[in-house]
Design a protein around this motif. Structure first.
Motif, short mmCIF file in Angstrom:
data_model
loop_
_atom_site.label_atom_id
_atom_site.label_comp_id
_atom_site.label_asym_id
_atom_site.label_seq_id
_atom_site.Cartn_x
_atom_site.Cartn_y
_atom_site.Cartn_z
N ALA A 42 62.71 34.02 34.40
CA ALA A 42 62.57 32.95 35.31
C ALA A 42 62.64 31.51 34.71
CB ALA A 42 61.39 33.24 36.40
N THR A 58 59.23 36.94 28.78
CA THR A 58 59.18 35.69 29.85
C THR A 58 59.11 34.41 28.93
OG1 THR A 58 56.66 35.49 29.39
CG2 THR A 58 57.63 37.21 31.31
N CYS A 481 58.75 41.96 45.36
CA CYS A 481 59.22 40.81 44.20
C CYS A 481 59.76 41.80 43.13
CB CYS A 481 58.08 40.09 43.99
SG CYS A 481 58.53 39.08 42.64
N THR A 580 56.55 36.21 37.67
CA THR A 580 56.74 35.47 39.00
C THR A 580 56.08 36.32 40.14
OG1 THR A 580 58.96 36.12 39.08
CG2 THR A 580 58.65 34.23 37.93
N CYS A 603 53.18 28.49 40.15
CA CYS A 603 54.15 28.87 38.73
C CYS A 603 53.40 28.21 37.72
CB CYS A 603 55.51 28.59 39.29
SG CYS A 603 56.50 29.75 40.15
N TYR A 607 51.60 29.78 34.69
CA TYR A 607 52.19 29.94 33.39
C TYR A 607 51.06 29.17 32.42
CZ TYR A 607 56.88 30.71 34.89
OH TYR A 607 57.89 31.32 35.41
#
Ligand SMILES: *[C@@H]1O[C@H](CO)[C@@H](O)[C@H](O)[C@H]1NC(C)=O
Ligand SMILES: *[C@@H]1O[C@H](CO)[C@@H](O)[C@H](O)[C@H]1NC(C)=O
Length: 622
Positions: A42, A58, A481, A580, A603, A607
Motif C-alpha cells: 500500500a 510493506t 480486508c 492496512t 494509517c 505506520y
C-alpha cells in the motif's frame, strides 16, 4: 538429495517427503515467509523496486531493508575499499529477496515438528554463486555462499527454488481457488459464528445442541461457554434433526446494552411438534464472556406443526430492526403463501420499543400492517426453509439481505429479500413449477396471483451425484480486508455436495454464478488446507468484525458428536498489505493512548508505530 514426490523414488522417501510437506512444487509457489500470500504494497516501495507492485514487503519493511543494506555496505567497505558498485547491487538485490513474492521458497529450509524453519540467507542457483564468488567475494561471504557451503543440499538448483530460477514466472495474483485455515475443532454441529460488534475480536459459535462457545482471536476456544441453554433447548442426537439452538444475533448496541438474541426449539404441548422461540438474553454485568441464563425475555414464539423446515436465522438489518426467518414448518404446504400465520416468512420487528401486548413493535413501514388478516410482522413470504441469511453491510443504502432458501425436492435458491415480496413456495422451486399439469396454470400465471412475485437471484437443480438430495447454505458477501480477490463475492455452498460457489452482479445487474474451487495441495499447505479428503458437511458460514468469512463443517451431523470444525476462507494467491488490515481505534505509545480519528491518521500512526516493531522483528529473522 532431491525432494520430489515422484513415483520412481523409494516409497519410504516419498512418505517422508510428503509427511513433512517437502514437495518442490509446494515450495516454489508464490508465498511469503509468514506462509501467506504476497500482496501489492500500500505504501511506496522505494528501495526494493523490483517488488513495488507485488511482493512480501510493506513500506516499513522496505525501509528496514534499505537501512540494513546501507549499514552493511558501510561495514563491508571498511574491510575492502575496492568493492565495485556492482557488488553493492548484489548486496541490495539479494537482501531484497525477502521482499520477493517467492521468498517462502527461497528461504525455506525444513519442517521440524510441524514448524517451518527458514534459512538465514536465500538459496542461490549455481550460476549466480559462481559469479558472485568470483566478482564480489566479500558479498559472497556475507551471504555465506562459496566453496564451503555450496555442497549444502539447499543449494541444489534442481528443485527450482533457488534464485533467480524461482522467479522466472511472474505471479499473477489472480484468484485460482481458495484455501481453508483451520481455527478450531471439536465442536458439536457449529451452526453460526457471530461477532458482537464490540471490537473484542471474539467470535461466538452456536452449537446446535444448545451451547454458545467463545473463540478468541487466533482460534482459541474458551473452556467456559458464553451460555449453556441445553435445559431449554429441544433437540435429539438423531443425525439431521433440525431442531435445536439455531442462531444468535447481537444487538447493534450490544457494547452498551448487553443484549443478544437467540432462536431455539422448545418442547410444545398438544398437536404441535415443538415451538420456535426467539429470546433476548443479557450479558453478565461484569464478565462479558458470560451471559446470564436467568435474563431470558421471550420475544416471540411460533408453534411448529412439524419437526423440519424451521428456518431459524436472526439478523439485525442496517435499519436496526431484527429479521427472523421462519420455514414453512414441514407440514402444510399452503402455510407459506398464507399471510395469516408466520410460517414460511421473513419477519421484521423493532425490539427497541415494547408494545402494550408484545415485547416488540411493528415497524410502521412493514408491508402488511394495513392488510386485514395478515400478520404485521411479515416482511416477505413464500419461503420453504430460509435457513442461513446475512446482511451485506457493503451495499447501500439499506444493506441487502441474502437468504439461501433450502428447497424440497427440485431446486435450491439464493434470494435477495425485498419488502412485501412472495418467494414462490409451494408453487415453484427456483424457476421451476412443482405443480401437476392441472394446477400448472396457477404456477405459470403467478404474476396474476401475486403481484409481488419474486424469483431467486440464482437457483440450482438437485444433483444426481447426491441422490437428488441437496441443501443450500446461504453465506456472506465478502467485505473483509485480507483477501482482495474475493471482495464483493456472495459466497455460499451446498451442505451435501460440499461445494462452494459465489455470485457476482455484472454491469447490467444480472447475477452470475461461479464455482469457488479449492486450491490444490501445492498452494493450500503449511497451515492451509485445500479440498477435503473425507466427507464433510458444510453447515454454515460466519463473519468476523473485519468482514473475514468463516466456514463451519462437520463429519458427523449428530449434534452430540464433536466433529465440527471452523475454517477461515483465504485466497492463497493475493492478500492485502497486512499493515492496512488492522482495525484499531487507538494506539498506545509508551504509557499514553492516542485515539485514531480518521482512516488517514490511523494509517500514519500505525505506520509510525509499526516501523519500530517491524524493524526489530524483521531483523531478528535475518
Ligand atoms: C540487481 O537488480 C537489478 C534490477 O532487477 C538488475 O538490473 C541488476 O542487474 C541486478 N544486479 C545484480 C548484480 O544482481
Ligand atoms: C450480464 O449477464 C447476462 C446473463 O448472463 C447477459 O445476458 C448480459 O449480457 C450481461 N451483461 C453484461 C453487460 O455483460
Amino acid at each position: 538429495m532431491q525432494f520430489q514426490c515422484f513415483t520412481g523414488y523409494l516409497s519410504l522417501f516419498i512418505v517422508f517427503a510428503c509427511q513433512f510437506g517437502i514437495l518442490t512444487s509446494e515450495i516454489i509457489q508464490p508465498k511469503c515467509r509468514d506462509s501467506e500470500a504476497p500482496f501489492s504494497p500500500a505504501g511506496e516501495i522505494q528501495f526494493c523496486e523490483a517488488y513495488a507492485d507485488f511482493g512480501c514487503c510493506t513500506h516499513e519493511q522496505d525501509e528496514a531493508v534499505r537501512i540494513y543494506v546501507e549499514s552493511e555496505w558501510t561495514k563491508l567497505e571498511s574491510v575492502d575499499s575496492n568493492l565495485l558498485p556492482y557488488c553493492y547491487d548484489y548486496l541490495k538485490n539479494l537482501t531484497c529477496l525477502q521482499c520477493s513474492p517467492y521468498s517462502f521458497g527461497m528461504f525455506f529450509n525444513e519442517v521440524v515438528n510441524g514448524e517451518i524453519k527458514f534459512a538465514e540467507h536465500p538459496k542461490l542457483c549455481d550460476e549466480l554463486v559462481t559469479d558472485i564468488t568470483n566478482a564480489c567475494p566479500e558479498i559472497a561471504r556475507h551471504f555465506e555462499v562459496g566453496a564451503n557451503t555450496i555442497g549444502d543440499e539447499r543449494a541444489d538448483d534442481s528443485d527450482g527454488s533457488c534464485y533467480p530460477i524461482i522467479e522466472s514466472e511472474k505471479p499473477t495474483g489472480e484468484l485460482d481457488g481458495v484455501c481453508l485455515k483451520e481455527l478450531a475443532g471439536g465442536l458439536r454441529n457449529p451452526l453460526a459464528l457471530v461477532h458482537a460488534g464490540d471490537k473484542s475480536d471474539r467470535l461466538f459459535i452456536v452449537e446446535h445442541i444448545g451451547v454458545i462457545r467463545i473463540m478468541e482471536k487466533g482460534g482459541e476456544l474458551r473452556d467456559e461457554p458464553f451460555i449453556d441453554l441445553q435445559e431449554k433447548v429441544f433437540t435429539t442426537d438423531t443425525p439431521g434433526d433440525e431442531r435445536g439452538l439455531l442462531s444468535l444475533a447481537f444487538h447493534p448496541k450490544f457494547s452498551t446494552n448487553g443484549y443478544f438474541y437467540v432462536y431455539y426449539s422448545r418442547v410444545a404441548s398438544g398437536e404441535f411438534d415443538h415451538r420456535s422461540v426467539v429470546s433476548r438474553f443479557t450479558v453478565h454485568a461484569t464478565n462479558t464472556n458470560k451471559a446470564d441464563l436467568s435474563s431470558e425475555m421471550v420475544i416471540l414464539e411460533i408453534n411448529q406443526p412439524g419437526a423440519t423446515e424451521n428456518g431459524g436465522q436472526l439478523v439485525f438489518g442496517k435499519d436496526g430492526y431484527l429479521y427472523i426467518t421462519v420455514g414453512y414448518g414441514g407440514a402444510d404446504d399452503e402455510m407459506a403463501a398464507d399471510k395469516s400465520n408466520l410460517l414460511g416468512s421473513i419477519l421484521r420487528i423493532d425490539v427497541d420499543t415494547e408494545d402494550d401486548d408484545e415485547p416488540y413493535q411493528i415497524p410502521i413501514d412493514n408491508p402488511f400492517v394495513n392488510v386485514v388478516g395478515a400478520r404485521p410482522e411479515i416482511y416477505a413470504y413464500g419461503f420453504h426453509n430460509p435457513w442461513r441469511c446475512s446482511v451485506d453491510p457493503g451495499s447501500l443504502p439499506d444493506g441487502t439481505i441474502f437468504c439461501g432458501d433450502v428447497g424440497d425436492n427440485i431446486a435450491e435458491e439464493i434470494n435477495v429479500i425485498h419488502k412485501g415480496s412472495y418467494y414462490g413456495w409451494y408453487h415453484r422451486e427456483g424457476h421451476l413449477c412443482r405443480l401437476n399439469d392441472e394446477e400448472k396454470e396457477m404456477c405459470d400465471n403467478l404474476d396474476d396471483m401475486h403481484n409481488d412475485d419474486q424469483l431467486p437471484i440464482h437457483f440450482y437443480e438437485h444433483t444426481p451425484e447426491t441422490g437428488n438430495v441437496n441443501a443450500v447454505v446461504g453465506g456472506f458477501v465478502y467485505r473483509g480486508c485480507q483477501s482482495p480477490n474475493l471482495k464483493g463475492f456472495y459466497i455460499y455452498a451446498d451442505y451435501i455436495l460440499g461445494k462452494l460457489w459465489y455470485l457476482t452482479q455484472n454491469s447490467s445487474g444480472q447475477w452470475i454464478n461461479h464455482d469457488l474451487s479449492f486450491g490444490n495441495k501445492d498452494v493450500c499447505n503449511y497451515g492451509y488446507q485445500g479440498p477435503w479428503d473425507k466427507h464433510h458437511f458444510i453447515l454454515a458460514f460466519g463473519e468476523d468484525e473485519q468482514g473475514e468469512v468463516y466456514m463451519m463443517t462437520t463429519t458427523s451431523v449428530s449434534n452430540t458428536d464433536p466433529t465440527g470444525t471452523i475454517y477461515q476462507i483465504v485466497d492463497p494467491a493475493r492478500r492485502t498489505d497486512p499493515s492496512t488490515c488492522s482495525q484499531i481505534d487507538s494506539i498506545t505509545i509508551g504509557e499514553e493512548e492516542f485515539p485514531v480519528l480518521s482512516a488517514a491518521s490511523k494509517c500514519t500512526m500505525t505506520y509510525a508505530l509499526m516501523a519500530v516493531s517491524v524493524f526489530s522483528q524483521f531483523f531478528s529473522s535475518f
